[in-house]
Design an enzyme around this catalytic site. Structure first.
Site, PDB file in Angstrom:
ATOM      1  N   GLU A  10      37.935  28.190  41.734  1.00 52.34           N
ATOM      2  CA  GLU A  10      36.900  28.653  40.821  1.00 52.34           C
ATOM      3  C   GLU A  10      35.565  28.604  41.532  1.00 52.34           C
ATOM      4  OE1 GLU A  10      36.127  25.575  37.862  1.00 52.34           O
ATOM      5  OE2 GLU A  10      38.214  25.649  37.274  1.00 52.34           O
ATOM      6  N   ASN A  32      44.094  26.970  36.045  1.00 52.65           N
ATOM      7  CA  ASN A  32      43.643  25.938  35.101  1.00 52.65           C
ATOM      8  C   ASN A  32      44.685  25.811  33.983  1.00 52.65           C
ATOM      9  OD1 ASN A  32      41.617  27.815  36.250  1.00 52.65           O
ATOM     10  ND2 ASN A  32      40.259  26.123  35.790  1.00 52.65           N
ATOM     11  N   MET A  64      37.708  27.412  31.024  1.00 52.75           N
ATOM     12  CA  MET A  64      38.374  28.498  31.767  1.00 52.75           C
ATOM     13  C   MET A  64      39.800  28.624  31.264  1.00 52.75           C
ATOM     14  SD  MET A  64      36.923  27.910  35.585  1.00 52.75           S
ATOM     15  CE  MET A  64      37.191  29.537  36.233  1.00 52.75           C
ATOM     16  N   HIS A 113      42.843  17.851  36.110  1.00 56.06           N
ATOM     17  CA  HIS A 113      44.033  18.518  35.565  1.00 56.06           C
ATOM     18  C   HIS A 113      45.287  17.668  35.695  1.00 56.06           C
ATOM     19  CE1 HIS A 113      41.983  22.651  36.676  1.00 56.06           C
ATOM     20  NE2 HIS A 113      41.361  22.018  35.696  1.00 56.06           N
ATOM     21  N   VAL A 162      46.818   4.380  19.465  1.00 52.24           N
ATOM     22  CA  VAL A 162      48.220   3.966  19.296  1.00 52.24           C
ATOM     23  C   VAL A 162      48.621   3.067  20.457  1.00 52.24           C
ATOM     24  CG1 VAL A 162      50.610   4.790  19.280  1.00 52.24           C
ATOM     25  CG2 VAL A 162      48.857   6.001  17.964  1.00 52.24           C
ATOM     26  N   GLY A 221      40.506  17.184  25.763  1.00 46.80           N
ATOM     27  CA  GLY A 221      39.889  17.799  26.939  1.00 46.80           C
ATOM     28  C   GLY A 221      39.030  19.002  26.605  1.00 46.80           C
ATOM     29  N   TYR A 277      45.003  19.727  23.175  1.00 48.34           N
ATOM     30  CA  TYR A 277      45.663  21.027  22.947  1.00 48.34           C
ATOM     31  C   TYR A 277      47.039  20.867  22.299  1.00 48.34           C
ATOM     32  CZ  TYR A 277      41.823  22.874  25.579  1.00 48.34           C
ATOM     33  OH  TYR A 277      40.559  23.210  25.971  1.00 48.34           O
ATOM     34  N   GLY A 278      47.911  20.056  22.927  1.00 47.17           N
ATOM     35  CA  GLY A 278      49.261  19.921  22.396  1.00 47.17           C
ATOM     36  C   GLY A 278      49.244  19.380  20.979  1.00 47.17           C
ATOM     37  N   GLY A 309      50.336  18.030  28.024  1.00 48.78           N
ATOM     38  CA  GLY A 309      50.408  18.308  29.454  1.00 48.78           C
ATOM     39  C   GLY A 309      51.414  17.450  30.202  1.00 48.78           C
ATOM     40  N   ASN A 324      35.774  20.273  28.970  1.00 46.88           N
ATOM     41  CA  ASN A 324      36.186  21.158  30.063  1.00 46.88           C
ATOM     42  C   ASN A 324      35.334  22.416  30.155  1.00 46.88           C
ATOM     43  OD1 ASN A 324      37.334  23.120  28.313  1.00 46.88           O
ATOM     44  ND2 ASN A 324      39.304  22.067  28.312  1.00 46.88           N
ATOM     45  N   PHE A 376      44.986  24.621  30.533  1.00 47.97           N
ATOM     46  CA  PHE A 376      45.108  24.425  29.083  1.00 47.97           C
ATOM     47  C   PHE A 376      45.759  25.575  28.324  1.00 47.97           C
ATOM     48  CE2 PHE A 376      40.399  25.574  28.617  1.00 47.97           C
ATOM     49  CZ  PHE A 376      40.577  26.684  27.800  1.00 47.97           C
TER      50      PHE A 376
HETATM   51  P1  FAE Z   1      44.151  16.094  26.123  1.00 47.89           P
HETATM   52  O1  FAE Z   1      43.361  17.319  25.863  1.00 47.89           O
HETATM   53  O2  FAE Z   1      43.742  15.204  27.242  1.00 47.89           O
HETATM   54  O3  FAE Z   1      44.180  15.260  24.768  1.00 47.89           O
HETATM   55  C1  FAE Z   1      44.746  13.994  24.657  1.00 47.89           C
HETATM   56  C2  FAE Z   1      44.000  13.217  23.589  1.00 47.89           C
HETATM   57  O4  FAE Z   1      44.737  12.025  23.284  1.00 47.89           O
HETATM   58  C3  FAE Z   1      42.616  12.752  24.017  1.00 47.89           C
HETATM   59  O5  FAE Z   1      41.679  13.142  23.041  1.00 47.89           O
HETATM   60  C4  FAE Z   1      42.742  11.234  24.112  1.00 47.89           C
HETATM   61  O6  FAE Z   1      41.550  10.544  23.790  1.00 47.89           O
HETATM   62  C5  FAE Z   1      43.842  10.942  23.127  1.00 47.89           C
HETATM   63  N1  FAE Z   1      44.595   9.715  23.399  1.00 47.89           N
HETATM   64  C6  FAE Z   1      45.039   9.268  24.589  1.00 47.89           C
HETATM   65  N2  FAE Z   1      45.764   8.121  24.456  1.00 47.89           N
HETATM   66  C7  FAE Z   1      45.739   7.838  23.092  1.00 47.89           C
HETATM   67  C8  FAE Z   1      46.295   6.790  22.308  1.00 47.89           C
HETATM   68  N3  FAE Z   1      47.029   5.818  22.875  1.00 47.89           N
HETATM   69  N4  FAE Z   1      46.062   6.801  20.982  1.00 47.89           N
HETATM   70  C9  FAE Z   1      45.336   7.801  20.417  1.00 47.89           C
HETATM   71  N5  FAE Z   1      44.793   8.813  21.126  1.00 47.89           N
HETATM   72  C10 FAE Z   1      45.002   8.840  22.445  1.00 47.89           C
HETATM   73  O7  FAE Z   1      45.682  16.435  26.369  1.00 47.89           O
HETATM   74  N6  FAE Z   1      41.543  23.053  31.920  1.00 47.89           N
HETATM   75  C11 FAE Z   1      41.487  24.403  31.875  1.00 47.89           C
HETATM   76  O8  FAE Z   1      42.500  25.057  31.597  1.00 47.89           O
HETATM   77  N7  FAE Z   1      40.296  25.058  32.118  1.00 47.89           N
HETATM   78  C12 FAE Z   1      39.165  24.386  32.444  1.00 47.89           C
HETATM   79  O9  FAE Z   1      38.098  25.013  32.646  1.00 47.89           O
HETATM   80  C13 FAE Z   1      39.219  22.971  32.546  1.00 47.89           C
HETATM   81  N8  FAE Z   1      38.129  22.245  32.919  1.00 47.89           N
HETATM   82  C14 FAE Z   1      38.200  20.869  32.875  1.00 47.89           C
HETATM   83  C15 FAE Z   1      37.038  20.133  33.153  1.00 47.89           C
HETATM   84  C16 FAE Z   1      37.053  18.746  33.007  1.00 47.89           C
HETATM   85  C17 FAE Z   1      35.816  17.955  33.319  1.00 47.89           C
HETATM   86  C18 FAE Z   1      38.232  18.084  32.572  1.00 47.89           C
HETATM   87  C19 FAE Z   1      38.268  16.586  32.400  1.00 47.89           C
HETATM   88  C20 FAE Z   1      39.377  18.818  32.328  1.00 47.89           C
HETATM   89  C21 FAE Z   1      39.374  20.195  32.476  1.00 47.89           C
HETATM   90  N9  FAE Z   1      40.505  20.955  32.186  1.00 47.89           N
HETATM   91  C22 FAE Z   1      40.449  22.325  32.209  1.00 47.89           C
HETATM   92  C23 FAE Z   1      41.789  20.310  31.862  1.00 47.89           C
HETATM   93  C24 FAE Z   1      42.143  20.379  30.383  1.00 47.89           C
HETATM   94  O10 FAE Z   1      41.057  19.952  29.595  1.00 47.89           O
HETATM   95  C25 FAE Z   1      43.386  19.490  30.144  1.00 47.89           C
HETATM   96  O11 FAE Z   1      44.444  20.016  30.933  1.00 47.89           O
HETATM   97  C26 FAE Z   1      43.806  19.472  28.691  1.00 47.89           C
HETATM   98  O12 FAE Z   1      42.780  18.964  27.871  1.00 47.89           O
HETATM   99  C27 FAE Z   1      45.066  18.628  28.500  1.00 47.89           C
HETATM  100  O13 FAE Z   1      45.529  18.841  27.177  1.00 47.89           O
HETATM  101  P2  FAE Z   1      46.513  17.799  26.496  1.00 47.89           P
HETATM  102  O14 FAE Z   1      46.850  18.323  25.159  1.00 47.89           O
HETATM  103  O15 FAE Z   1      47.624  17.488  27.434  1.00 47.89           O
END
Ligand code: FAE
Length: 548
Positions: A404, A527, A167, A489, A295, A160, A66-67, A517, A164, A529
């Site tokens: 939920e 939740n 939600m 989360h 990275v 994520g 997301y970010g 995050g 995910n 995101f």
């Molecule tokens: P994120 O989406 O985790 O993205 C980070 C990215 O950076 C990933 O693609 C990594 O592979 C990549 N990465 C990491 N380290 C490196 C590196 N060194 N070099 C290159 N790439 C790298 O971060 N949230 C909701 O609001 N509603 C939901 O219904 C919900 N359900 C979920 C269900 C599951 C099973 C899971 C696992 C999470 C769920 N979440 C939900 C949480 C949500 O997906 C999570 O808070 C966000 O995806 C976090 O967003 P960020 O941008 O922080």
């Protein structure tokens, strides 16, 4: 697993299709534009093109969740060329079964990130272990074991959003002060939450369809039990395309949410970032993405900007090659754990020694805890269940829990109600570098889940006593009632206005930003995101106006 599927995203880290289209992406856009093709054609143009060793880029974004997606889109719209580096796969190429993603009921090589056995959040069913052996592969879901907690995260272009439940919940305004105390709520609720919700494509289930479809019987049972115990039950918005889901039910499109697709990706109506922010970012023609690139280091470059070291991975996780590039500005968007681990290591090993002492602190699990309840035979929850949750039970203010009503899409009647609770668990953990192993550890203690359980029990003890029901004890191994070993989360580790200024600029280094995050201090009350997205929108607005 098939050889075809393995090699289609194979050892070179990009597909032939990616290569052809990636190298020609600018030309492709020109053709589309001159042919008078609309936005849809432009948005369909993939922009995966691996970064070259020695490249110099104006802005490099680490991670495509997301970010990172917000940063890439808004920078590109402001005229900045952006390169996104993503350790996971592109997830744009079908396997031999014709599908990009596998199903929860049949996890295959695509399911888990570099594991030889699945680690499903529910490890057992009727006490039988349900995990299975799989080939080691750069699959979509990482179950990262961080000492006292397993942190589930998406891996691939879209982060994520690939795995995910979609939600998409905006916290109640009255709770926002505790979520991000240094942020002006007026600008968030008037500008950035609406902007994030619109760009993510957030929508609500049609209440009439909800009442009639067999796929949400589990949710209606959840509502009945919540309301009979006097709890506030509410619909929860989601980014799933609800019209598409109705068509799935009608049998006019292939079933996806209604066939249990969720945890290992969704082939149907889920509006992951690939279909929203990233599609828009690619359509600008200014954003390229390197999948299967990780990275490992960011250090000041002698001539200004930052040296970024990147490992290109094979699909078995081994390193194909190591590249070094220079970026004027670097955005850490690797997720709470990914960003925190990078920053803590870079500070401890003297690569970014001026980062402040707040780096690595303030990490929380959003109070996640799971449980199931065993219903009576007259409260069947349905053999057919949509994998997309659409409702919740709100006891945040009285008991510290928002639960939920979650699906258990097993394909058979289980008479189970299943819940993921978000609680006000006060515990916060810290990341630290371990020189002996070279790893970054997290000091989360398994016992720290107890407050979350106590808060979730304010809902489910009361429902059980009213309904004369009991907790399920067959889902988490042994006779465990609480799924207290995990979080979906992860939040914090580079907290806003502590490790960074109030807009995500890392202290000590001009041109380094955190935009994921990791900025959020451990809890969002719902939740996370939408809040991660809205905060990124707020911060990038300021960064573009003041720093570029
Ligand atoms: P994120 O989406 O985790 O993205 C980070 C990215 O950076 C990933 O693609 C990594 O592979 C990549 N990465 C990491 N380290 C490196 C590196 N060194 N070099 C290159 N790439 C790298 O971060 N949230 C909701 O609001 N509603 C939901 O219904 C919900 N359900 C979920 C269900 C599951 C099973 C899971 C696992 C999470 C769920 N979440 C939900 C949480 C949500 O997906 C999570 O808070 C966000 O995806 C976090 O967003 P960020 O941008 O922080």
């Amino acid at each position: 697993m098939t050889g075809n599927a393995m090699s289609s995203n194979g050892s070179k880290g990009f597909t032939r299709r990616d290569f052809i289209i990636g190298t020609g992406s600018m030309a492709g856009l020109g053709v589309a534009a001159s042919a008078g093709l609309g936005a849809a054609a432009l948005m369909a143009a993939p922009a995966t093109a691996d970064i070259g060793d020695g490249a110099r880029v104006p802005a490099l974004v680490i991670g495509t969740g997301y970010g990172g997606s917000v940063a890439a889109l808004r920078l590109a719209q402001a005229g900045v060329n952006v390169h996104m580096v993503e350790m996971g796969m592109a997830w744009d190429t079908p396997g031999s079964d014709g599908k990009i993603f596998c199903n929860t009921t049949n996890p295959d090589y695509r399911s888990f990130w570099l594991r030889t056995r699945t680690k499903q959040p529910l490890s057992n069913f009727l006490w039988f272990p349900i995990d299975r052996d799989i080939p080691r592969y750069t699959g979509i879901l990482d179950a990262e074991e961080m000492g006292g907690i397993t942190v589930y995260q998406g891996r691939g272009v879209g982060g994520g959003s690939l795995v995910n439940g979609g939600m998409a919940v905006t916290p109640k305004r009255e709770n926002f002060g505790a979520v991000l105390p240094s942020v002006n709520p007026d600008e968030m609720y008037n500008v950035y939450y609406p902007r994030a919700n619109a760009a993510l494509g957030v929508g609500m289930i049609d209440p009439n369809w909800f009442e009639s479809t067999e796929y949400y019987q589990y949710s209606r049972v959840g509502r009945k039990h919540a309301q009979r115990s006097g709890f506030s039950w509410t619909f929860v918005p989601d980014v799933y395309d609800w019209d598409y889901m109705k068509q799935e039910a009608a049998g006019t499109v292939p079933k996806s949410a209604l066939a249990g697709e969720i945890l290992y990706g969704n082939n149907g109506g889920k509006k992951s970032l690939q279909k929203t922010y990233i599609a828009q970012a690619k359509a600008t023609g200014r954003v390229t993405i390197s999948p299967l690139h990780k990275v490992t280091s960011v250090t000041p470059a002698s001539g200004g900007g930052y040296n970024v070291v990147i490992e290109q991975l094979r699909t078995d996780g081994t390193v194909l090659t190591t590249k070094s590039v220079v970026a004027d500005k670097v955005f850490f968007a690797a997720g709470s754990v990914g960003t925190s681990k990078l920053l803590v290591k870079l500070k401890a090993t003297g690569q970014l020694p001026n980062l402040n002492g707040e780096v690595g602190k303030g990490w929380g699990d959003n109070g996640n805890v799971m449980c199931g309840r065993a219903n009576h035979m007259w409260d069947a929850t349905g053999a057919k269940q949509s994998s997309i949750p659409c409702s919740g039970i709100d006891n945040w203010n009285a008991g510290g829990a928002f639960a939920e009503v979650a699906p258990l899409p097993t394909g058979i009647e289980t008479y189970a109600s299943f819940y993921l609770s978000i609680t006000k668990n006060p515990h916060r953990a810290e990341f630290s570098y371990n020189p002996a192993t070279g790893n970054v550890d997290l000091n989360w203690q398994a016992a720290w889940k107890q407050p979350a359980i106590t808060m979730a029990k304010t809902i489910f003890d009361r429902i059980n006593s009213k309904e004369w029901t009991i907790y399920r004890s067959d889902l988490f191994g042994g006779t465990k009632v609480w799924g207290d070993h995990l979080t979906y989360h992860p939040l914090g580790g580079a907290v806003l206005n502590k490790a960074t200024d109030n807009y995500g600029r890392l202290h000590g280094y001009a041109g380094l930003y955190v935009i994921d995050g990791a900025l959020i201090p451990g809890n969002t009350s719902v939740n996370p995101f939408v809040t991660i997205t809205a905060l990124a929108e707020r911060n990038i607005d300021r960064i573009i106006s003041d720093d570029l």
